[in-house]
Design a protein around this motif. Structure first.
Motif, mmCIF file in Angstrom:
data_model
loop_
_atom_site.group_PDB
_atom_site.id
_atom_site.type_symbol
_atom_site.label_atom_id
_atom_site.label_comp_id
_atom_site.label_asym_id
_atom_site.label_seq_id
_atom_site.Cartn_x
_atom_site.Cartn_y
_atom_site.Cartn_z
ATOM 1 N N GLY A 178 0.807 -1.213 0.000
ATOM 2 C CA GLY A 178 0.000 0.000 0.000
ATOM 3 C C GLY A 178 0.837 1.258 0.000
ATOM 4 N N THR A 179 0.213 2.358 -0.356
ATOM 5 C CA THR A 179 0.900 3.647 -0.371
ATOM 6 C C THR A 179 0.971 4.214 1.052
ATOM 7 N N LEU A 180 1.988 5.022 1.294
ATOM 8 C CA LEU A 180 2.117 5.753 2.553
ATOM 9 C C LEU A 180 1.699 7.204 2.379
ATOM 10 N N VAL A 181 1.935 7.738 1.192
ATOM 11 C CA VAL A 181 1.554 9.105 0.843
ATOM 12 C C VAL A 181 0.924 9.060 -0.547
ATOM 13 N N ARG A 182 0.404 10.177 -1.000
ATOM 14 C CA ARG A 182 -0.127 10.229 -2.364
ATOM 15 C C ARG A 182 0.997 9.851 -3.325
ATOM 16 N N SER A 183 0.732 8.899 -4.196
ATOM 17 C CA SER A 183 1.794 8.318 -5.022
ATOM 18 C C SER A 183 1.334 8.140 -6.460
ATOM 19 N N LYS A 184 2.313 8.069 -7.343
ATOM 20 C CA LYS A 184 2.057 7.777 -8.755
ATOM 21 C C LYS A 184 2.635 6.386 -9.031
ATOM 22 N N VAL A 185 1.806 5.501 -9.559
ATOM 23 C CA VAL A 185 2.192 4.105 -9.735
ATOM 24 C C VAL A 185 1.920 3.678 -11.171
ATOM 25 N N GLY A 186 2.890 2.976 -11.775
ATOM 26 C CA GLY A 186 2.722 2.434 -13.120
ATOM 27 C C GLY A 186 2.410 0.947 -13.046
ATOM 28 N N PHE A 187 1.390 0.508 -13.758
ATOM 29 C CA PHE A 187 0.997 -0.904 -13.748
ATOM 30 C C PHE A 187 1.366 -1.535 -15.088
ATOM 31 N N ILE A 188 2.083 -2.659 -15.019
ATOM 32 C CA ILE A 188 2.593 -3.338 -16.209
ATOM 33 C C ILE A 188 2.090 -4.777 -16.202
ATOM 34 N N PRO A 189 1.320 -5.209 -17.215
ATOM 35 C CA PRO A 189 0.825 -6.588 -17.248
ATOM 36 C C PRO A 189 1.974 -7.603 -17.189
ATOM 37 N N HIS A 190 1.722 -8.721 -16.536
ATOM 38 C CA HIS A 190 2.750 -9.754 -16.428
ATOM 39 C C HIS A 190 3.279 -10.182 -17.793
ATOM 40 N N GLU A 191 2.369 -10.326 -18.762
ATOM 41 C CA GLU A 191 2.807 -10.751 -20.099
ATOM 42 C C GLU A 191 3.793 -9.754 -20.699
ATOM 43 N N THR A 192 3.550 -8.467 -20.454
ATOM 44 C CA THR A 192 4.446 -7.425 -20.971
ATOM 45 C C THR A 192 5.817 -7.521 -20.309
ATOM 46 N N VAL A 193 5.833 -7.727 -18.984
ATOM 47 C CA VAL A 193 7.103 -7.852 -18.266
ATOM 48 C C VAL A 193 7.867 -9.075 -18.762
ATOM 49 N N GLN A 194 7.179 -10.187 -18.954
ATOM 50 C CA GLN A 194 7.845 -11.404 -19.407
ATOM 51 C C GLN A 194 8.423 -11.233 -20.811
ATOM 52 N N GLU A 195 7.665 -10.606 -21.704
ATOM 53 C CA GLU A 195 8.173 -10.348 -23.064
ATOM 54 C C GLU A 195 9.362 -9.399 -23.022
ATOM 55 N N PHE A 196 9.292 -8.405 -22.129
ATOM 56 C CA PHE A 196 10.379 -7.427 -21.974
ATOM 57 C C PHE A 196 11.656 -8.122 -21.507
ATOM 58 N N ILE A 197 11.542 -9.035 -20.553
ATOM 59 C CA ILE A 197 12.713 -9.750 -20.041
ATOM 60 C C ILE A 197 13.293 -10.666 -21.121
ATOM 61 N N ARG A 198 12.423 -11.318 -21.885
ATOM 62 C CA ARG A 198 12.922 -12.182 -22.968
ATOM 63 C C ARG A 198 13.650 -11.364 -24.024
ATOM 64 N N ALA A 199 13.146 -10.169 -24.320
ATOM 65 C CA ALA A 199 13.772 -9.314 -25.329
ATOM 66 C C ALA A 199 15.054 -8.669 -24.813
ATOM 67 N N HIS A 200 15.153 -8.502 -23.492
ATOM 68 C CA HIS A 200 16.317 -7.834 -22.887
ATOM 69 C C HIS A 200 16.811 -8.670 -21.707
ATOM 70 N N PRO A 201 17.450 -9.810 -21.992
ATOM 71 C CA PRO A 201 17.825 -10.745 -20.925
ATOM 72 C C PRO A 201 18.752 -10.152 -19.872
ATOM 73 N N ARG A 202 19.577 -9.170 -20.237
ATOM 74 C CA ARG A 202 20.470 -8.602 -19.229
ATOM 75 C C ARG A 202 19.683 -7.786 -18.206
ATOM 76 N N ILE A 203 18.588 -7.143 -18.648
ATOM 77 C CA ILE A 203 17.727 -6.456 -17.691
ATOM 78 C C ILE A 203 17.048 -7.480 -16.790
ATOM 79 N N GLY A 204 16.716 -8.648 -17.363
ATOM 80 C CA GLY A 204 16.181 -9.724 -16.544
ATOM 81 C C GLY A 204 17.169 -10.129 -15.458
ATOM 82 N N ASP A 205 18.452 -10.156 -15.805
ATOM 83 C CA ASP A 205 19.480 -10.466 -14.811
ATOM 84 C C ASP A 205 19.526 -9.399 -13.718
#
Length: 247
Positions: A102-129
């Motif tokens: 949960g938030t502690l103060v008013r916050s800005k949060v970005g939501f990224i679908p799991h499928e997008t994160v998984q595709e991103f890691i496959r495309a950029h394996p060093r970022i996955g590391d």
């Protein structure tokens, strides 16, 4: 998607570069990572215990915490999270949440679908590391918190938390010299350190009286004597595994 032309200020880039180097291509890939950005109020749950999330969240601005509420109503905060953190990255592999976020103060949060994160890691394996490295550092911080709550006295316990937050915020460029934002109430500090609110208040007074810190009503902490605060906290920053400080 994060606004174009903001690579240097992108919170995820600043966070990841505090623990590992990124190439220009990797930085550009992070800037173009699609996400849905929402503004959340203070004390608003992002994910609840027992939820089955289908997306990860990136803290873009503000502060958040992981926590669990026990059957009797008492809350234990496990960790504080600052801009650039993806505190629910484990939900990629663990289907059911075993705690809340949960938030502690008013916050800005970005939501990224799991499928997008998984595709991103496959495309950029060093970022996955690097994500894997960040998860291991997260575990190291948990271990230090266990030692802090279990074996240090209140004075050392709160001093240690201040040292940690200062180092983490400085690494992502959110300090102002020896001052840093800490919009965390004494009640929240109590939930994070296993102390009563009264004990936290008294300990804060002791830290100020010792000339180690100064605080403001706007939630800013200034460290007046860094070496003395480190000594009082028995603080060794090795467990944070920081590689560089943000520009």
């Amino acid at each position: 998607m994060f606004p174009a032309g903001h690579a240097n200020s992108h919170p995820l880039i600043r966070k990841l570069e505090s623990i590992a180097p990124l190439s220009d291509d990797e930085r550009q890939a992070i800037v173009t990572l699609p996400m849905t950005i929402r503004d959340l109020n203070a004390d608003q749950d992002i994910i609840r215990d027992q939820d089955r999330p289908s997306q990860c969240c990136l803290i873009i601005a503000g502060f958040a915490c992981r926590y669990k509420v026990l059957p009797g109503g008492k809350r234990q905060i496990f960790s504080f999270h600052t801009p650039g953190d993806i505190p629910d990255l484990q939900s990629l592999h663990l289907q059911v949440m075993d705690h809340s976020l949960g938030t502690l103060v008013r916050s800005k949060v970005g939501f990224i679908p799991h499928e997008t994160v998984q595709e991103f890691i496959r495309a950029h394996p060093r970022i996955g590391d690097i994500f894997w490295r960040d998860t291991l550092i997260d575990a190291a911080i948990f271990r230090e918190w266990v030692a802090n709550i279990g074996r240090r006295e209140a004075y050392e316990r709160i001093a240690h938390l201040f040292c940690e937050l200062f180092m983490r915020l400085r690494a992502i460029g959110l300090n102002d010299g020896n001052s840093f934002p800490m919009p965390i109430t004494q009640s929240e500090l109590a939930d994070a350190t296993g102390l009563s609110t009264v004990h936290v208040n008294r300990t804060m007074q002791d830290l100020r009286a010792s000339g180690l810190i100064k605080t403001t009503k706007k939630g800013v902490v200034t460290i007046l004597d860094w070496e003395a605060l480190q000594k009082a906290a028995e603080f060794d920053p090795t467990y944070l595994h920081l590689q560089k400080r943000a520009a």
